[in-house]
Write a protein that holds these residues in place. Structure first.
Motif, short mmCIF file in Angstrom:
data_model
loop_
_atom_site.label_atom_id
_atom_site.label_comp_id
_atom_site.label_asym_id
_atom_site.label_seq_id
_atom_site.Cartn_x
_atom_site.Cartn_y
_atom_site.Cartn_z
N GLY A 115 62.94 22.61 59.89
CA GLY A 115 63.10 21.24 59.99
C GLY A 115 61.99 20.31 59.85
O GLY A 115 60.91 21.37 59.46
N LYS A 116 62.04 19.10 59.10
CA LYS A 116 60.92 18.54 58.79
C LYS A 116 60.94 17.07 59.22
O LYS A 116 62.18 16.45 59.02
CB LYS A 116 60.70 18.65 57.32
N PRO A 147 47.13 8.28 61.55
CA PRO A 147 47.16 9.51 62.16
C PRO A 147 47.57 9.57 63.59
O PRO A 147 47.39 8.68 64.23
CB PRO A 147 45.50 9.98 62.07
N ILE A 148 48.14 10.80 64.04
CA ILE A 148 48.50 10.93 65.37
C ILE A 148 47.40 11.69 66.13
O ILE A 148 46.81 12.90 65.75
CB ILE A 148 49.54 12.02 65.52
N SER A 152 55.30 27.36 61.30
CA SER A 152 55.04 25.95 61.41
C SER A 152 53.78 25.43 61.00
O SER A 152 52.90 26.32 61.07
CB SER A 152 55.47 25.35 62.82
N ASN A 153 53.47 24.08 60.96
CA ASN A 153 52.08 23.60 60.40
C ASN A 153 51.61 23.04 61.50
O ASN A 153 50.52 22.14 61.46
CB ASN A 153 52.19 22.76 58.98
N ILE A 154 52.23 23.03 62.75
CA ILE A 154 51.75 22.54 64.10
C ILE A 154 50.70 23.50 64.58
O ILE A 154 50.94 23.78 65.71
CB ILE A 154 52.91 22.28 64.91
N TYR A 185 46.63 14.61 63.43
CA TYR A 185 47.77 15.18 62.36
C TYR A 185 48.04 14.04 61.29
O TYR A 185 48.49 12.89 61.73
CB TYR A 185 49.16 15.30 63.09
N ASN A 186 47.71 14.17 60.30
CA ASN A 186 47.81 13.37 58.95
C ASN A 186 48.99 13.63 58.19
O ASN A 186 48.62 13.39 56.88
CB ASN A 186 46.41 13.36 58.11
N HIS A 187 49.96 14.35 58.47
CA HIS A 187 50.79 14.99 57.74
C HIS A 187 52.24 15.13 58.31
O HIS A 187 52.20 14.91 59.68
CB HIS A 187 50.47 16.42 57.12
#
Length: 179
Positions: A59-60, A67-68, A119-121, A127-129
């Motif tokens: 998923g994406k 940013p978050i 994941s990239n989390i 978060y900027n992506h």
């Protein structure tokens, strides 16, 4: 002749041998819902079945207001019993603080360990992506629900409600069975 055949067939049962049965996780479905479409949208969210034994989830989510810097996640675990009923844990955690100090919430760490390597989390805010989970296999889930904290057989749902700045933004649901 028949009585000797019966004794041969009965012999393994009478020897006290114990068979080891391994539980296995099987993905059933994944649902991703963007509640606030001005904030985020799922580019893709699917369960891919390569063959009978190999399935994965990918998923994406595209984020539009970067940013978050403030993220909250509510993680609920449900078991199917005449509908999905709460099972074991339901935990809400500040996502930014959790990544910095994972020992502060062992329940959330248990769930995070399932998908952190896919994941990239895996860094703290901001978060900027876009956020990605790529090829999460049943092996990772199987390890958590059979070795780390064994669950009884049944159908389960892991639901995660993702909020940013105090507003619900997305809901993801992972369905799997343990047999």
């Amino acid at each position: 002749m028949i009585s000797s055949l019966i004794l041969i067939l009965m012999r393994p049962v009478g020897t006290g041998q114990v068979l080891k049965v391994n539980s296995l996780v099987e993905f059933k479905n994944v649902i991703c819902d963007s509640v606030d479409k001005d904030f985020c949208r799922f580019e893709y969210c699917y369960l891919k079945s390569v063959n009978r034994t190999y399935k994965y989830v990918s998923g994406k989510v595209n984020l539009f207001q970067l940013p978050i810097t403030n993220a909250t996640v509510n993680i609920g675990f449900y078991k199917r019993m005449n509908g999905y009923k709460p099972f074991l844990y339901n935990d809400t955690v500040d996502g930014c603080k959790f990544i910095k100090n994972q020992k502060g919430s062992p329940i959330t760490k248990y769930y995070f360990d399932i998908f952190k390597n896919f994941s990239n989390i895996n860094h703290s805010c901001p978060y900027n992506h876009d956020l990605i989970i790529e090829k999460l296999t049943t092996t990772a889930v199987n390890h958590q629900v059979t070795k780390v904290l064994p669950f009884p057989e049944g159908d389960y749902m892991l639901q995660m409600n993702w909020s940013a700045n105090g507003v619900l933004r997305a809901i993801t649901k992972f369905f799997f069975s343990l047999t």
